[in-house]
Design a protein around this motif. Sequence first.
Motif, PDB file in Angstrom:
ATOM      1  N   LYS A   1      -2.372  -1.502   2.387  1.00 39.93           N
ATOM      2  CA  LYS A   1      -1.920  -1.998   1.068  1.00 39.93           C
ATOM      3  C   LYS A   1      -3.058  -2.010   0.046  1.00 39.93           C
ATOM      4  O   LYS A   1      -3.391  -3.042  -0.540  1.00 39.93           O
ATOM      5  CB  LYS A   1      -1.291  -3.383   1.188  1.00 39.93           C
ATOM      6  CG  LYS A   1      -0.004  -3.400   1.994  1.00 39.93           C
ATOM      7  CD  LYS A   1       0.723  -4.714   1.860  1.00 39.93           C
ATOM      8  CE  LYS A   1       1.941  -4.823   2.730  1.00 39.93           C
ATOM      9  NZ  LYS A   1       3.022  -3.905   2.473  1.00 39.93           N
TER      10      LYS A   1
ATOM     11  N   THR B   1       8.481   6.849  -1.386  1.00 37.22           N
ATOM     12  CA  THR B   1       9.366   6.224  -2.361  1.00 37.22           C
ATOM     13  C   THR B   1       9.794   4.841  -1.904  1.00 37.22           C
ATOM     14  O   THR B   1       9.746   3.874  -2.670  1.00 37.22           O
ATOM     15  CB  THR B   1      10.608   7.111  -2.607  1.00 37.22           C
ATOM     16  OG1 THR B   1      10.159   8.442  -2.888  1.00 37.22           O
ATOM     17  CG2 THR B   1      11.432   6.610  -3.756  1.00 37.22           C
ATOM     18  N   LYS B   2      10.178   4.731  -0.636  1.00 31.69           N
ATOM     19  CA  LYS B   2      10.591   3.435  -0.096  1.00 31.69           C
ATOM     20  C   LYS B   2       9.436   2.435  -0.157  1.00 31.69           C
ATOM     21  O   LYS B   2       9.610   1.294  -0.568  1.00 31.69           O
ATOM     22  CB  LYS B   2      11.096   3.586   1.338  1.00 31.69           C
ATOM     23  CG  LYS B   2      11.555   2.265   1.954  1.00 31.69           C
ATOM     24  CD  LYS B   2      12.137   2.457   3.334  1.00 31.69           C
ATOM     25  CE  LYS B   2      12.531   1.194   4.056  1.00 31.69           C
ATOM     26  NZ  LYS B   2      12.360  -0.077   3.413  1.00 31.69           N
ATOM     27  N   TYR B   3       8.249   2.864   0.252  1.00 27.00           N
ATOM     28  CA  TYR B   3       7.075   1.983   0.238  1.00 27.00           C
ATOM     29  C   TYR B   3       6.779   1.502  -1.186  1.00 27.00           C
ATOM     30  O   TYR B   3       6.564   0.306  -1.416  1.00 27.00           O
ATOM     31  CB  TYR B   3       5.852   2.710   0.812  1.00 27.00           C
ATOM     32  CG  TYR B   3       4.583   1.908   0.695  1.00 27.00           C
ATOM     33  CD1 TYR B   3       4.242   0.966   1.658  1.00 27.00           C
ATOM     34  CD2 TYR B   3       3.729   2.074  -0.397  1.00 27.00           C
ATOM     35  CE1 TYR B   3       3.085   0.201   1.543  1.00 27.00           C
ATOM     36  CE2 TYR B   3       2.569   1.319  -0.518  1.00 27.00           C
ATOM     37  CZ  TYR B   3       2.254   0.383   0.452  1.00 27.00           C
ATOM     38  OH  TYR B   3       1.107  -0.368   0.317  1.00 27.00           O
TER      39      TYR B   3
ATOM     40  N   TYR C   1       8.729   1.400  -3.788  1.00 24.70           N
ATOM     41  CA  TYR C   1       9.817   0.552  -4.288  1.00 24.70           C
ATOM     42  C   TYR C   1       9.743  -0.843  -3.655  1.00 24.70           C
ATOM     43  O   TYR C   1       9.797  -1.847  -4.345  1.00 24.70           O
ATOM     44  CB  TYR C   1      11.173   1.210  -4.008  1.00 24.70           C
ATOM     45  CG  TYR C   1      12.333   0.398  -4.527  1.00 24.70           C
ATOM     46  CD1 TYR C   1      12.667   0.424  -5.877  1.00 24.70           C
ATOM     47  CD2 TYR C   1      13.068  -0.417  -3.668  1.00 24.70           C
ATOM     48  CE1 TYR C   1      13.722  -0.346  -6.368  1.00 24.70           C
ATOM     49  CE2 TYR C   1      14.117  -1.190  -4.150  1.00 24.70           C
ATOM     50  CZ  TYR C   1      14.439  -1.151  -5.498  1.00 24.70           C
ATOM     51  OH  TYR C   1      15.467  -1.919  -5.972  1.00 24.70           O
ATOM     52  N   ASP C   2       9.603  -0.880  -2.320  1.00 32.89           N
ATOM     53  CA  ASP C   2       9.550  -2.165  -1.602  1.00 32.89           C
ATOM     54  C   ASP C   2       8.375  -3.035  -2.031  1.00 32.89           C
ATOM     55  O   ASP C   2       8.425  -4.260  -1.922  1.00 32.89           O
ATOM     56  CB  ASP C   2       9.470  -1.942  -0.082  1.00 32.89           C
ATOM     57  CG  ASP C   2      10.772  -1.399   0.507  1.00 32.89           C
ATOM     58  OD1 ASP C   2      11.798  -1.370  -0.216  1.00 32.89           O
ATOM     59  OD2 ASP C   2      10.754  -0.989   1.687  1.00 32.89           O
ATOM     60  N   ASN C   3       7.298  -2.396  -2.501  1.00 30.73           N
ATOM     61  CA  ASN C   3       6.100  -3.130  -2.902  1.00 30.73           C
ATOM     62  C   ASN C   3       5.975  -3.255  -4.425  1.00 30.73           C
ATOM     63  O   ASN C   3       4.907  -3.568  -4.944  1.00 30.73           O
ATOM     64  CB  ASN C   3       4.855  -2.471  -2.305  1.00 30.73           C
ATOM     65  CG  ASN C   3       4.789  -2.702  -0.805  1.00 30.73           C
ATOM     66  OD1 ASN C   3       4.386  -3.762  -0.351  1.00 30.73           O
ATOM     67  ND2 ASN C   3       5.227  -1.727  -0.026  1.00 30.73           N
ATOM     68  N   SER C   4       7.089  -3.026  -5.120  1.00 35.64           N
ATOM     69  CA  SER C   4       7.163  -3.164  -6.591  1.00 35.64           C
ATOM     70  C   SER C   4       6.056  -2.396  -7.315  1.00 35.64           C
ATOM     71  O   SER C   4       5.434  -2.909  -8.246  1.00 35.64           O
ATOM     72  CB  SER C   4       7.116  -4.645  -6.993  1.00 35.64           C
ATOM     73  OG  SER C   4       8.151  -5.347  -6.364  1.00 35.64           O
ATOM     74  N   MET C   5       5.817  -1.188  -6.869  1.00 38.77           N
ATOM     75  CA  MET C   5       4.782  -0.350  -7.486  1.00 38.77           C
ATOM     76  C   MET C   5       5.449   0.706  -8.371  1.00 38.77           C
ATOM     77  O   MET C   5       5.241   1.905  -8.202  1.00 38.77           O
ATOM     78  CB  MET C   5       3.900   0.268  -6.399  1.00 38.77           C
ATOM     79  CG  MET C   5       3.188  -0.777  -5.547  1.00 38.77           C
ATOM     80  SD  MET C   5       2.227  -0.071  -4.207  1.00 38.77           S
ATOM     81  CE  MET C   5       0.595  -0.125  -4.927  1.00 38.77           C
ATOM     82  N   MET C   6       6.244   0.227  -9.319  1.00 36.46           N
ATOM     83  CA  MET C   6       7.062   1.109 -10.147  1.00 36.46           C
ATOM     84  C   MET C   6       6.228   2.094 -10.962  1.00 36.46           C
ATOM     85  O   MET C   6       6.627   3.226 -11.143  1.00 36.46           O
ATOM     86  CB  MET C   6       7.959   0.289 -11.087  1.00 36.46           C
ATOM     87  CG  MET C   6       8.909  -0.654 -10.377  1.00 36.46           C
ATOM     88  SD  MET C   6       9.810   0.146  -9.043  1.00 36.46           S
ATOM     89  CE  MET C   6      10.325  -1.267  -8.103  1.00 36.46           C
ATOM     90  N   ARG C   7       5.063   1.650 -11.429  1.00 34.11           N
ATOM     91  CA  ARG C   7       4.273   2.561 -12.267  1.00 34.11           C
ATOM     92  C   ARG C   7       3.821   3.792 -11.476  1.00 34.11           C
ATOM     93  O   ARG C   7       3.678   4.870 -12.035  1.00 34.11           O
ATOM     94  CB  ARG C   7       3.099   1.841 -12.930  1.00 34.11           C
ATOM     95  CG  ARG C   7       1.966   1.454 -12.026  1.00 34.11           C
ATOM     96  CD  ARG C   7       0.885   0.677 -12.801  1.00 34.11           C
ATOM     97  NE  ARG C   7      -0.244   0.392 -11.952  1.00 34.11           N
ATOM     98  CZ  ARG C   7      -1.363   1.109 -11.946  1.00 34.11           C
ATOM     99  NH1 ARG C   7      -1.510   2.125 -12.747  1.00 34.11           N
ATOM    100  NH2 ARG C   7      -2.357   0.791 -11.129  1.00 34.11           N
TER     101      ARG C   7
ATOM    102  N   GLU D   1       6.896   6.084 -11.330  1.00 35.53           N
ATOM    103  CA  GLU D   1       7.018   6.764 -12.620  1.00 35.53           C
ATOM    104  C   GLU D   1       5.990   7.891 -12.731  1.00 35.53           C
ATOM    105  O   GLU D   1       6.327   9.009 -13.127  1.00 35.53           O
ATOM    106  CB  GLU D   1       6.819   5.779 -13.767  1.00 35.53           C
ATOM    107  CG  GLU D   1       7.955   4.802 -13.945  1.00 35.53           C
ATOM    108  CD  GLU D   1       7.625   3.669 -14.931  1.00 35.53           C
ATOM    109  OE1 GLU D   1       6.671   3.822 -15.733  1.00 35.53           O
ATOM    110  OE2 GLU D   1       8.316   2.647 -14.877  1.00 35.53           O
TER     111      GLU D   1
END
Length: 148
Positions: free
Chosen positions: A108, A129-131, A133-139, A142
Amino acid sequence: PGWALEGLRELMQVNARQNLQLVVNVGKEYTEQIGAEKIIALLEEFKNNEGLYFYLGSLINTSENPDVHFKYIEAAAKTGQVKEVERVTRESSMFDPEKAKVFLMEAKLPDARPLINVCDRFGFVADLTKYLYDNSMMRYIEGYVQKV
């Protein structure tokens, strides 16, 4: 070589912090005679990630051993050298990608680029993508979508 390795072990036991640079330098100089695996094992025995990082850093550009490359990624991550982890995951193909992906997901790191490098280069996009998304790493999602 056996006595040399014992001498290095003794230096680590007496004062690992003070003697680390000496141990790493002797290890670099005598890798051929002592063996990289034995020097790595010695540094691991003392859980010395800094020593591993510096020692493996001297081998990484010439080694084709997947273990050397993976252990360097691991040591760089554990010593906070994220830029170096990013570089090696981008430039090297000598490490086990599955092992690196699992390690990076568990580590992490504050920067997801090393994981993105591994997943993009070796076909783990769904896991990435799952990782992210699950870890709120949207930037990073993007950025990855815009790059591709």
